[in-house]
Design a protein around this motif. Structure first.
Motif, PDB file in Angstrom:
ATOM      1  N   SER A  70       0.808  -1.099   0.014  1.00  0.00           N
ATOM      2  CA  SER A  70       0.138  -0.058   0.082  1.00  0.00           C
ATOM      3  C   SER A  70       1.035   1.280   0.201  1.00  0.00           C
ATOM      4  O   SER A  70       2.151   1.281   0.008  1.00  0.00           O
ATOM      5  N   GLY A  71       0.349   2.282  -0.012  1.00  0.00           N
ATOM      6  CA  GLY A  71       1.303   3.758  -0.056  1.00  0.00           C
ATOM      7  C   GLY A  71       1.489   4.143  -1.375  1.00  0.00           C
ATOM      8  O   GLY A  71       0.884   3.578  -2.436  1.00  0.00           O
ATOM      9  N   VAL A 122      -0.504   2.866  -4.942  1.00  0.00           N
ATOM     10  CA  VAL A 122      -1.249   1.719  -4.609  1.00  0.00           C
ATOM     11  C   VAL A 122      -2.359   2.076  -4.456  1.00  0.00           C
ATOM     12  O   VAL A 122      -3.420   1.651  -5.029  1.00  0.00           O
ATOM     13  N   ASP A 123      -2.422   3.092  -3.256  1.00  0.00           N
ATOM     14  CA  ASP A 123      -4.120   3.272  -2.942  1.00  0.00           C
ATOM     15  C   ASP A 123      -4.650   3.988  -3.993  1.00  0.00           C
ATOM     16  O   ASP A 123      -5.948   3.842  -3.966  1.00  0.00           O
ATOM     17  N   GLY A 124      -4.251   4.862  -4.733  1.00  0.00           N
ATOM     18  CA  GLY A 124      -5.022   5.582  -6.009  1.00  0.00           C
ATOM     19  C   GLY A 124      -4.936   4.686  -7.158  1.00  0.00           C
ATOM     20  O   GLY A 124      -5.857   5.060  -8.034  1.00  0.00           O
ATOM     21  N   GLY A 125      -4.240   3.737  -7.051  1.00  0.00           N
ATOM     22  CA  GLY A 125      -4.420   2.502  -8.318  1.00  0.00           C
ATOM     23  C   GLY A 125      -3.911   3.255  -9.764  1.00  0.00           C
ATOM     24  O   GLY A 125      -4.269   3.117 -10.685  1.00  0.00           O
ATOM     25  N   LYS A 126      -2.549   3.916  -9.466  1.00  0.00           N
ATOM     26  CA  LYS A 126      -1.983   4.686 -10.664  1.00  0.00           C
ATOM     27  C   LYS A 126      -0.576   4.547 -10.724  1.00  0.00           C
ATOM     28  O   LYS A 126       0.121   4.322  -9.696  1.00  0.00           O
ATOM     29  N   VAL A 127       0.070   4.426 -11.971  1.00  0.00           N
ATOM     30  CA  VAL A 127       1.527   4.199 -12.152  1.00  0.00           C
ATOM     31  C   VAL A 127       1.910   5.272 -13.150  1.00  0.00           C
ATOM     32  O   VAL A 127       1.205   5.679 -13.967  1.00  0.00           O
ATOM     33  N   ALA A 128       2.978   6.138 -12.907  1.00  0.00           N
ATOM     34  CA  ALA A 128       3.547   7.156 -13.798  1.00  0.00           C
ATOM     35  C   ALA A 128       4.820   6.613 -13.954  1.00  0.00           C
ATOM     36  O   ALA A 128       5.608   6.364 -13.042  1.00  0.00           O
ATOM     37  N   VAL A 129       5.401   7.298 -15.335  1.00  0.00           N
ATOM     38  CA  VAL A 129       6.659   7.038 -15.613  1.00  0.00           C
ATOM     39  C   VAL A 129       7.472   8.315 -15.997  1.00  0.00           C
ATOM     40  O   VAL A 129       6.543   8.949 -17.080  1.00  0.00           O
ATOM     41  N   PHE A 130       8.391   8.865 -15.535  1.00  0.00           N
ATOM     42  CA  PHE A 130       8.936   9.952 -15.719  1.00  0.00           C
ATOM     43  C   PHE A 130      10.424   9.441 -16.546  1.00  0.00           C
ATOM     44  O   PHE A 130      11.217   8.732 -16.005  1.00  0.00           O
ATOM     45  N   ILE A 131      10.642  10.259 -17.677  1.00  0.00           N
ATOM     46  CA  ILE A 131      12.088   9.943 -18.210  1.00  0.00           C
ATOM     47  C   ILE A 131      12.722  11.501 -18.181  1.00  0.00           C
ATOM     48  O   ILE A 131      12.044  12.411 -18.621  1.00  0.00           O
TER      49      ILE A 131
END
Ligand SMILES: *[C@@H]1O[C@H](CO)[C@@H](O)[C@H](O)[C@H]1NC(C)=O
Ligand SMILES: *[C@@H]1O[C@H](CO)[C@@H](O)[C@H](O)[C@H]1NC(C)=O
Ligand SMILES: *[C@@H]1O[C@H](CO)[C@@H](O)[C@H](O)[C@H]1NC(C)=O
Ligand SMILES: *[C@@H]1O[C@H](CO)[C@@H](O)[C@H](O)[C@H]1NC(C)=O
Ligand SMILES: *[C@@H]1O[C@H](CO)[C@@H](O)[C@H](O)[C@H]1NC(C)=O
Length: 215
Positions: free
Chosen positions: A93-94, A160-169
């Motif tokens: 989580s978190g 995890v709590d918000g259900g999102k993944v983000a990718v930064f380059i």
């Protein structure tokens, strides 16, 4: 004198603006670093091959390589070959963040260089693969292009709590998507042969790998 003073003032304000916006675009802003040591690294490599034939650590740079006809990481596994570091322990989580400087030599293709393993649906939350110098989320879509033979900074944020993944380059957000639901999760980096279109030789190099957590 007045003119000099004024342009100095503008210069100072501009500088300050730069620093402020830098703080905003640093993806780790608001996160706290989680200290790692060797006990946080689990090495995975073809089960019949010594680690030093697929991995080196010199001058602060991890180098991972693997061949398309190598064995999987464990006897009986039906997965493709890999040489990867799994970061321990799992999180559930978190909001967590992986950061690292990555280098992929021209010729490595089809290889996953970083992933979040674990998901409520399927085995993984995200796989980032290099195909012909482009980075893709799984096999499509393309997230970044022209990445061969250069160091680039990669940040991966998993809320995890918000259900999102983000990718930064290189500090720029390039991709954001729903995750696959909470589970026992961990970051991995190295090289993992994707099911199709893998080059015979696959390599990635990593330095300054860090994990952060939002308080
Ligand atoms: C390494 O990290 C682990 C987990 O955070 C901790 O328990 C251990 O004391 C650390 N070891 C050293 C040598 O710092
Ligand atoms: C590591 O650093 C040393 C000293 O700067 C240099 O001689 C050597 O070539 C480096 N090795 C690698 C693998 O980069
Ligand atoms: C990669 O290598 C191929 C074959 O040597 C070459 O044609 C291509 O231009 C290279 N790409 C880059 C980005 O250097
Ligand atoms: C998950 O991994 C297992 C074991 O490698 C594999 O058999 C299964 O096909 C995978 N499931 C998905 C959805 O990829
Ligand atoms: C995989 O290889 C096939 C056959 O060479 C090609 O048509 C396809 O575009 C490739 N896919 C990717 C993602 O490189």
């Amino acid at each position: 004198m007045k003119v000099v003073y004024c342009s100095l003032l503008v210069f100072v304000i501009t500088l300050r603006g730069c620093f402020l916006s830098d703080a905003y675009i640093d993806p780790t802003y608001g996160f706290v670093e989680v200290m790692l040591n060797q006990s946080n690294f689990e090495y995975q490599k073809p089960y019949d091959t010594p680690l030093d034939q697929r991995y080196s650590y010199q001058n602060g740079t991890h180098r991972f390589w693997v061949y398309a006809d190598d064995k999987p990481f464990s006897l009986g596994s039906n997965t493709q070959p890999r040489t990867e570091i799994r970061i321990l322990p799992d999180y559930t989580s978190g909001i967590w963040q992986f950061e690292g400087m990555a280098f992929v030599p021209n010729g490595t293709s089809g290889a996953t260089i970083v992933q979040i393993h674990g998901a409520a649906h399927g085995n993984t939350t995200i796989l980032l693969r290099i195909f012909n110098g482009d980075m893709r989320y799984y096999s499509t879509p393309v997230i970044a292009t022209d990445l061969y033979d250069k160091w680039f900074k990669l940040n991966l944020i998993h809320d995890v709590d918000g259900g999102k993944v983000a990718v930064f380059i290189d500090n720029e957000e390039r991709f954001k998507i729903h995750d696959q639901g909470p589970s026992m999760l961990h970051f991995k980096f190295g090289v993992y042969g994707a099911p199709r279109n893998i080059s015979y030789y696959m390599e990635s190099r990593w330095k300054d790998v860090k994990i952060y957590k939002k308080c």
